[in-house]
Design an enzyme around this catalytic site. Structure first.
Site, short mmCIF file in Angstrom:
data_model
loop_
_atom_site.label_atom_id
_atom_site.label_comp_id
_atom_site.label_asym_id
_atom_site.label_seq_id
_atom_site.Cartn_x
_atom_site.Cartn_y
_atom_site.Cartn_z
N HIS A 1 -43.56 -20.44 -14.24
CA HIS A 1 -42.79 -19.24 -13.86
C HIS A 1 -42.70 -18.23 -15.01
O HIS A 1 -41.79 -17.41 -15.03
CB HIS A 1 -41.37 -19.61 -13.39
CG HIS A 1 -41.34 -20.51 -12.20
ND1 HIS A 1 -40.17 -20.84 -11.55
CD2 HIS A 1 -42.32 -21.14 -11.51
CE1 HIS A 1 -40.44 -21.65 -10.53
NE2 HIS A 1 -41.73 -21.84 -10.50
N GLU B 1 -44.89 -21.34 -1.30
CA GLU B 1 -43.96 -22.38 -1.75
C GLU B 1 -42.83 -21.75 -2.57
O GLU B 1 -41.67 -22.09 -2.41
CB GLU B 1 -44.69 -23.42 -2.61
CG GLU B 1 -43.83 -24.64 -2.97
CD GLU B 1 -43.03 -24.49 -4.24
OE1 GLU B 1 -42.08 -25.26 -4.44
OE2 GLU B 1 -43.31 -23.59 -5.04
N GLU B 2 -43.20 -20.79 -3.44
CA GLU B 2 -42.25 -20.36 -4.47
C GLU B 2 -41.01 -19.67 -3.93
O GLU B 2 -39.91 -19.93 -4.39
CB GLU B 2 -42.95 -19.44 -5.48
CG GLU B 2 -44.02 -20.11 -6.32
CD GLU B 2 -43.47 -21.14 -7.29
OE1 GLU B 2 -42.26 -21.38 -7.30
OE2 GLU B 2 -44.28 -21.71 -8.05
N ASP C 1 -48.93 -23.49 -12.17
CA ASP C 1 -48.06 -23.55 -10.97
C ASP C 1 -48.53 -22.54 -9.95
O ASP C 1 -48.10 -21.40 -9.98
CB ASP C 1 -46.61 -23.29 -11.40
CG ASP C 1 -45.62 -23.56 -10.28
OD1 ASP C 1 -46.04 -24.10 -9.24
OD2 ASP C 1 -44.45 -23.21 -10.44
N HIS D 1 -49.92 -25.68 -3.72
CA HIS D 1 -49.60 -24.37 -3.14
C HIS D 1 -50.36 -23.27 -3.87
O HIS D 1 -50.42 -23.25 -5.10
CB HIS D 1 -48.10 -24.10 -3.10
CG HIS D 1 -47.42 -24.00 -4.43
ND1 HIS D 1 -47.34 -22.80 -5.12
CD2 HIS D 1 -46.77 -24.90 -5.20
CE1 HIS D 1 -46.67 -23.00 -6.25
NE2 HIS D 1 -46.32 -24.26 -6.33
ZN LIG Z 1 -45.23 -25.09 -7.89
#
Ligand SMILES: [Zn+2]
Length: 469
Positions: A433, A335-336, A301, A289
């Site tokens: 994150h 996605e998040e 991420d 993503h």
């Molecule tokens: Zn992710």
């Protein structure tokens, strides 16, 4: 098989021998042919696999591309200009790579913005805390929410203290065990506390102890409870509040958050392909993503997952490999805090899901790759295990259970498609994150190994004579 015969049994390479020896050689050749029924086909891919591996491990291309992406565009939250600009860059770069059928598929995404925010202990003495509002949280009034805290280590402790939750800021100080287990305090904690009359929630960051680093991430309000503001605080500050409460100190905290939703924004899944030479409608999908949280640079991420799956196609193109079937990279959006990209892909491609042979997602970071998770039939698992034997030199040949990923999930479920995920050994949950999700945590050699492994799996599944079932 070709190589083994060439080295050991090729008649021109053999010394002069008698009839008995020739009969032995013929018998050996026959044996090696009959064993080909189980394992022989894979030998045809050894040479291609080692070319993909040496092309990838001989360069830092994937890491340099990730560094460029994260240094130039930074974090890529849904609805942000950063994400929109990074998507345009990815489309242009895929075309530069020579990928085919490069396109953007439109997706409406939620547009949450953090705004300014703070959390401070106001009494017994003022102390600023390090915090990050949780994604999708409502904001506070401009003057903030100020209340006495109620610190609990679990939902059980909250239930036991339910009579004292009204009017309080509930602090969930749950120690990190496994992500799937602990993350419920972030996702469900705010509505659980609101149900008891709490006015706001602070969540101990979902991750192992770091260096006073807060972790954001999405919360999920339930429809039947008031929406109260919620933020993550660091392990250190959560433990401090716990100690103060345990000593019988009354602690008051003020939380200020400007967080809010703007109208849904335009975004896109980015797609590029190497079209199959014989059966282009049959597709192997790899991807990650492209959106990230709005802190750090989304390197781990999931910038890394996007780049290594994309890199698999670039490597094939570089070596002029065109498999029988199509290999497609998808960079999903949102996605998040919404999963709208994964859902939109499923809906748009629903009629083609039966021709999706395999979907592979990388979204656990690109640290030292060890293998893949796989979910699918036993027959498909046996085939994938055979293909993974080509990855022994990389140390990426372990095929474990539970393949899948958030973005491929909707399609995998709707189409009963075999699913894989890259597995790695690293500190993913320490930095994801957080403001510390930056490219310097990632080793170029790990990215090269991951790219090579995904390229080999993707290429062989797309090219092998029998369709993966
Ligand atoms: Zn992710």
């Amino acid at each position: 098989m070709r190589r083994r015969i060439g080295r050991s049994y090729h008649p021109q390479a053999a010394p002069p021998v008698g009839i008995a020896a020739w009969l032995t050689i013929i018998a050996l050749l026959a044996a090696s042919h009959s064993s080909g029924a189980q394992g022989g086909w894979i030998d045809a891919y050894r040479d291609t696999a080692s070319r993909l591996i040496s092309e990838s491990t001989g360069s830092r291309f994937a890491w340099e591309r990730l560094a460029l992406l994260s240094d130039t565009y930074g974090p890529r939250l849904s609805g942000s200009q950063n994400l929109a600009d990074a998507i345009e860059w990815a489309v242009a770069e895929m075309r530069n790579d020579g990928l085919e059928h490069v396109r953007k598929e439109p997706v409406k995404v939620p547009h949450w913005v953090r705004g300014r925010e703070s959390a401070e202990i106001v009494s017994p003495r003022p102390h600023a805390m390090v915090m990050l509002g949780l994604g999708n949280s409502v904001g506070t009034p401009p003057e903030g929410v100020e209340a006495e805290v109620l610190v609990v280590r679990s939902f059980e402790e909250l239930d036991a203290a339910s009579a004292r939750a009204r009017g309080r800021i509930v602090v969930f100080n749950a120690p990190f065990t496994q992500y799937g287990q602990t993350v419920q305090y972030r996702s469900a904690g705010p509505s659980r506390a609101a149900a008891l009359g709490a006015v706001a929630v602070l969540v101990r960051s979902i991750g192992p102890p770091g260096l006073r680093t807060p972790h954001t991430g999405a919360l999920r309000y339930t429809a039947d409870q008031p929406r109260i503001p919620a933020a993550a605080i660091t392990v250190e500050d959560a433990e401090r509040l716990q100690r103060m409460q345990d000593r019988g100190t009354t602690v008051r905290v003020r939380l200020r958050m400007e967080a809010k939703f703007l109208p849904d924004a335009d975004s896109y899944n980015v797609i590029g392909e190497i079209r199959g030479r014989e059966r282009p409608d049959e597709v192997v999908v790899v991807g990650g993503h492209f959106d990230s949280w709005d802190v750090g640079t989304g390197a781990t991420d999931d910038g890394g997952g996007c780049i290594v799956t994309w890199e698999a196609l670039r490597l094939m193109r570089k070596l002029n490999l065109r498999p029988r079937r199509t290999v497609r990279v998808v960079l999903w959006t949102n996605e998040e805090n919404g999963l709208r990209g994964g859902l939109a892909y499923r809906d748009r491609h629903r009629s083609q899901l039966a021709n999706h042979l395999l979907m592979l997602e990388s979204d656990s970071g690109v640290f030292r790759p060890t293998g893949f998770g796989f979910s699918g039939t036993d027959t498909a698992r046996a085939t994938i295990t055979q293909i993974a034997s080509l990855l022994q030199s990389l140390g990426v040949d372990r095929i474990g259970p539970n393949g899948g990923g958030a973005d491929i999930g909707p399609s995998v479920e709707a189409g009963s498609i075999p699913a894989m995920s890259l597995e790695v050994d690293g500190d993913y949950f320490l930095i994801h994150h957080t403001p510390a999700d930056t490219v310097d945590k990632i080793d170029p050699a790990d990215m090269a190994r991951a790219s090579a492994a995904i390229a080999v799996i993707g290429y062989v599944v797309a090219d092998m004579p029998e369709r993966l079932r």
